[in-house]
Design a protein around this motif. Structure first.
Motif, short mmCIF file in Angstrom:
data_model
loop_
_atom_site.label_atom_id
_atom_site.label_comp_id
_atom_site.label_asym_id
_atom_site.label_seq_id
_atom_site.Cartn_x
_atom_site.Cartn_y
_atom_site.Cartn_z
N PHE A 90 44.10 45.19 46.39
CA PHE A 90 43.42 46.01 45.39
C PHE A 90 44.34 47.03 44.76
O PHE A 90 44.03 47.58 43.73
CB PHE A 90 42.20 46.69 46.00
N GLY A 91 45.48 47.27 45.39
CA GLY A 91 46.43 48.23 44.85
C GLY A 91 47.25 47.68 43.70
O GLY A 91 47.91 48.41 42.98
N ALA B 197 26.78 39.46 51.35
CA ALA B 197 26.01 39.73 50.13
C ALA B 197 26.93 39.82 48.91
O ALA B 197 26.58 39.33 47.83
CB ALA B 197 25.21 41.02 50.29
N ILE B 198 28.10 40.41 49.09
CA ILE B 198 29.04 40.52 47.97
C ILE B 198 29.51 39.13 47.56
O ILE B 198 29.52 38.79 46.38
CB ILE B 198 30.24 41.42 48.33
N LYS C 111 34.20 43.86 41.44
CA LYS C 111 35.42 44.35 42.11
C LYS C 111 35.20 45.71 42.75
O LYS C 111 35.77 46.01 43.79
CB LYS C 111 36.58 44.43 41.12
N GLN C 112 34.37 46.54 42.13
CA GLN C 112 34.12 47.88 42.67
C GLN C 112 33.51 47.81 44.07
O GLN C 112 33.94 48.52 44.97
CB GLN C 112 33.19 48.66 41.72
N LEU C 113 32.54 46.93 44.26
CA LEU C 113 31.94 46.79 45.59
C LEU C 113 32.94 46.20 46.58
O LEU C 113 32.91 46.53 47.76
CB LEU C 113 30.69 45.93 45.53
N ILE D 123 36.24 47.11 51.41
CA ILE D 123 37.50 47.15 52.16
C ILE D 123 37.81 48.56 52.63
O ILE D 123 38.37 48.76 53.71
CB ILE D 123 38.67 46.52 51.37
N HIS D 124 37.42 49.57 51.87
CA HIS D 124 37.60 50.95 52.32
C HIS D 124 36.72 51.25 53.53
O HIS D 124 37.14 51.95 54.45
CB HIS D 124 37.33 51.93 51.19
N ALA D 125 35.51 50.72 53.52
CA ALA D 125 34.62 50.90 54.67
C ALA D 125 35.19 50.21 55.91
O ALA D 125 35.13 50.74 57.02
CB ALA D 125 33.23 50.36 54.36
#
Length: 125
Positions: free
Chosen positions: A123-124, A74-75, A83-85, A90-92
């Motif tokens: 993302f870092g 979906a993203i 980018k927030q999603l 990736i954290h999930a």
């Protein structure tokens, strides 16, 4: 799940009557269908991520993997610039891999956890 089906029905409900209206219709402009679709897609991704987290907490890793895949699709399809999603996704995935590795410290679980590191580093930067 039922919630995912309801989100799809809401979108379909708005799309069907609006597609028959002329492009210059006041109602069509007022509803701003692309913006509505984006908002619904964003909520669907958040729902998929929440379902994946709940499945992880229940140690149901195959269900978590399925919904993480749905969120990723979906993203990529509907929200490629959000980018927030992407960060939330990736954290999930990292939480899923960590939880899985803590319950099953086999080499394949650890390898799966290691594959997440380069994604987090993207993302870092």
């Amino acid at each position: 799940t039922n919630r995912c089906a309801m989100i799809d029905k809401i979108v379909a409900r708005f799309e069907k009557p609006l597609s028959s209206l002329p492009p210059s219709s006041d109602l069509k402009r007022a509803l701003n269908l692309p913006r509505l679709n984006e908002a619904v897609s964003k909520e669907a991704v958040k729902l998929y991520l929440n379902i994946a987290d709940a499945a992880c907490q229940q140690s149901n890793y195959s269900v978590a993997k399925k919904y993480l895949g749905e969120a990723n699709k979906a993203i990529k399809k509907d929200l490629p610039d959000n980018k927030q999603l992407g960060v939330e996704w990736i954290h999930a995935v990292a939480r899923w891999r960590c939880h899985q590795a803590s319950n099953d410290p086999s080499p394949s679980s650890i390898d799966g956890l290691v594959t997440v590191i380069p994604e987090l580093e993207k993302f870092g930067r």
